[in-house]
Design a protein around this motif. Structure first.
Motif, mmCIF file in Angstrom:
data_model
loop_
_atom_site.group_PDB
_atom_site.id
_atom_site.type_symbol
_atom_site.label_atom_id
_atom_site.label_comp_id
_atom_site.label_asym_id
_atom_site.label_seq_id
_atom_site.Cartn_x
_atom_site.Cartn_y
_atom_site.Cartn_z
ATOM 1 N N MET A 1 36.509 34.229 36.944
ATOM 2 C CA MET A 1 36.399 35.551 35.885
ATOM 3 C C MET A 1 37.969 35.994 35.893
ATOM 4 S SD MET A 1 34.953 38.524 37.414
ATOM 5 C CE MET A 1 33.321 38.293 37.691
ATOM 6 N N GLU A 2 38.100 36.718 34.438
ATOM 7 C CA GLU A 2 39.787 36.868 34.034
ATOM 8 C C GLU A 2 39.895 37.666 34.988
ATOM 9 O OE1 GLU A 2 41.057 37.242 30.664
ATOM 10 O OE2 GLU A 2 40.256 35.376 30.505
ATOM 11 N N LEU B 1 37.540 38.149 42.673
ATOM 12 C CA LEU B 1 38.545 38.350 41.521
ATOM 13 C C LEU B 1 39.506 38.126 42.051
ATOM 14 C CD1 LEU B 1 38.037 39.431 38.974
ATOM 15 C CD2 LEU B 1 37.680 41.761 40.116
ATOM 16 N N LEU B 2 40.165 37.870 43.773
ATOM 17 C CA LEU B 2 41.155 38.242 44.155
ATOM 18 C C LEU B 2 41.554 36.716 43.964
ATOM 19 C CD1 LEU B 2 42.467 40.647 45.241
ATOM 20 C CD2 LEU B 2 41.319 39.905 47.452
ATOM 21 N N ARG B 3 41.118 35.919 44.391
ATOM 22 C CA ARG B 3 41.222 34.289 44.210
ATOM 23 C C ARG B 3 41.937 34.267 42.911
ATOM 24 N NH1 ARG B 3 37.171 33.253 47.718
ATOM 25 N NH2 ARG B 3 35.674 32.976 46.228
ATOM 26 N N SER B 4 40.903 34.935 41.220
ATOM 27 C CA SER B 4 41.556 34.447 40.307
ATOM 28 C C SER B 4 42.777 35.298 39.483
ATOM 29 C CB SER B 4 40.486 34.869 39.239
ATOM 30 O OG SER B 4 40.755 36.319 39.494
ATOM 31 N N GLN C 1 46.600 33.469 37.532
ATOM 32 C CA GLN C 1 46.359 33.554 36.751
ATOM 33 C C GLN C 1 47.553 34.801 35.631
ATOM 34 O OE1 GLN C 1 42.733 35.308 35.218
ATOM 35 N NE2 GLN C 1 41.514 33.166 35.868
ATOM 36 N N LEU C 2 47.666 35.122 36.921
ATOM 37 C CA LEU C 2 49.043 36.545 36.392
ATOM 38 C C LEU C 2 50.214 35.992 37.039
ATOM 39 C CD1 LEU C 2 46.774 39.936 37.345
ATOM 40 C CD2 LEU C 2 46.338 38.149 35.170
ATOM 41 N N GLU C 3 51.165 37.068 36.756
ATOM 42 C CA GLU C 3 52.860 36.898 36.860
ATOM 43 C C GLU C 3 52.956 37.637 37.627
ATOM 44 O OE1 GLU C 3 54.624 33.649 36.061
ATOM 45 O OE2 GLU C 3 52.752 32.411 35.427
ATOM 46 N N GLY C 4 53.972 37.521 38.289
ATOM 47 C CA GLY C 4 54.886 38.261 38.700
ATOM 48 C C GLY C 4 54.465 39.887 39.202
ATOM 49 N N ARG D 1 50.320 44.585 40.998
ATOM 50 C CA ARG D 1 49.452 45.117 40.705
ATOM 51 C C ARG D 1 48.177 45.061 41.013
ATOM 52 N NH1 ARG D 1 50.224 46.604 35.773
ATOM 53 N NH2 ARG D 1 52.422 45.839 35.581
ATOM 54 N N PHE D 2 47.951 43.667 40.381
ATOM 55 C CA PHE D 2 46.218 43.517 40.160
ATOM 56 C C PHE D 2 45.554 43.284 41.585
ATOM 57 C CE2 PHE D 2 42.617 40.992 39.488
ATOM 58 C CZ PHE D 2 41.952 41.712 39.229
#
Ligand code: 2NL
Length: 343
Positions: A1-2, A45-48, A51-54, A59-60
């Motif tokens: 999931m994104e 969602l937390l595990r995905s 995929q994000l940076e910095g 924040r996510f």
């Protein structure tokens, strides 16, 4: 999931709807597993987050953790509601109406013999008689000797006495006259007593039981006549049976009275027409009576030149049987509630 905010919002929205719509604790715990469990979608969602940076990643991460706390809060609130509802249901099911009357224990009633005996005693106490009691295991003297029945007297055989403790001369009293002897000895007249109680004779038939109940009455004063005796017995019979009851007196012999009579009452079942109870004669045997024998008074230390008295005796059982329509005397003593409930 994104890992994006749109997915998070949608998940949180679904979680809230499912949590708030859960109708049981079981459904709630399943919803919790779906969103917050190890394999739950918020955990996924937390595990995905990789995929994000910095900064975005930080924040996510915070946003997901805040969302998880929010869902925990809804779950806790819903759990409280569902538990409250369950408690209400349990209380409702075991409702107790404290205004209802208590459950009364089953109440019995007095035995027919007791009812009749008390009725008889009430009549005599209303006439000024007192009630006396005495032992059922008695000496030969109080049951026979004091009643003018010497050892060779045939009355002892006639009454088929039960002897106990042979050798010491004790026996089961064959009448309640022993009470009168005990009550009279050492007292000075005038006096009047009744003595109700159990008596024993070796006898067995539909009308006779080896244990039965008798009431004896006894009055000593000066100038007492047989007329006084008849007056008392008439009043007694009319109290016990009906106001038009007649009595019949026939000469008889008892060692303890002179003169003596047996008495019958007019049959109240057939009104003297003749029936099975009076065997077609119109009369029913009631008991015996007479003027107290001078020797009985003397034996108790009372001067027969100065005092006279009358005495009478009858069974209680037979009156109870007739009053309640009980056909066999044994039924009175078996304790069968099917019989006793009918009286
Ligand atoms: C009967 C007859 C009777 C008595 C009882 C009595 C007692 C004493 C002195 C004299 Cl201490 N008499 N009692 C007298 C006559 C008859 O009973 O058929 N009973 C069932």
């Amino acid at each position: 999931m994104e890992a994006d905010a749109g997915n998070l919002d949608e998940l949180v929205g679904r979680a809230r709807a499912e949590v708030e719509g859960a109708e049981s604790l079981q459904a709630l715990s399943e919803a919790r597993a779906r969103y917050l469990g190890k394999k739950g979608s918020l955990s996924g969602l937390l595990r995905s987050i990789g995929q994000l940076e910095g900064e975005e990643r930080a924040r996510f991460g915070q946003a997901v953790n805040a969302a998880k706390q929010q869902v925990e809060g809804w779950i806790a609130a819903r759990k409280g509601e569902l538990e409250g509802r369950e408690r209400e249901a349990q209380l409702g099911a075991r409702r107790l109406d404290i205004t209802l009357p208590g459950a009364a224990p089953p109440a019995g009633h007095l035995h027919p013999i007791t009812q009749v005996a008390r009725d008889m005693v009430r009549f005599f106490t209303s006439m000024g008689f007192s009630v006396e009691e005495g032992p059922e295991v008695e000496t030969d003297w109080h049951n026979f000797g004091a009643l003018n029945s010497p050892p060779e007297h045939p009355a002892r055989d006639e009454q088929d006495t039960f002897y106990v403790d042979v050798g010491k001369g004790h026996l089961l009293r064959t009448h309640t006259s022993n009470v009168q002897i005990r009550a009279m000895t050492g007292r000075t007249p005038p006096f009047r007593f009744v003595a109700p109680g159990r008596v024993y004779r070796h006898d067995l038939s539909p009308k006779h039981s080896p244990m039965f109940h008798q009431i004896e009455g006894f009055l000593v004063d000066d100038r007492v006549t047989f007329g006084d005796l008849k007056g008392v017995l008439y009043a007694f019979a009319r109290h016990l049976m009906s106001a038009d009851t007649e009595l019949r007196f026939r000469a008889n012999h008892f060692p303890f009275t002179e003169p003596s009579a047996e008495m019958d009452y007019s049959c109240f079942l057939c009104n003297r027409e003749g029936c099975s109870v009076c065997k077609g004669t119109g009369w029913v045997e009631w008991g015996g009576c007479g003027m107290i024998h001078p020797r009985v008074l003397e034996g108790c230390g009372i001067d027969p030149e100065r005092w006279q008295g009358f005495a009478f005796g009858m069974a209680i059982d037979r009156t109870a049987m007739l009053r309640f329509g009980i056909p066999h005397i044994r039924l009175l003593f078996e304790g069968d509630v099917r019989v006793l409930e009918q009286v």
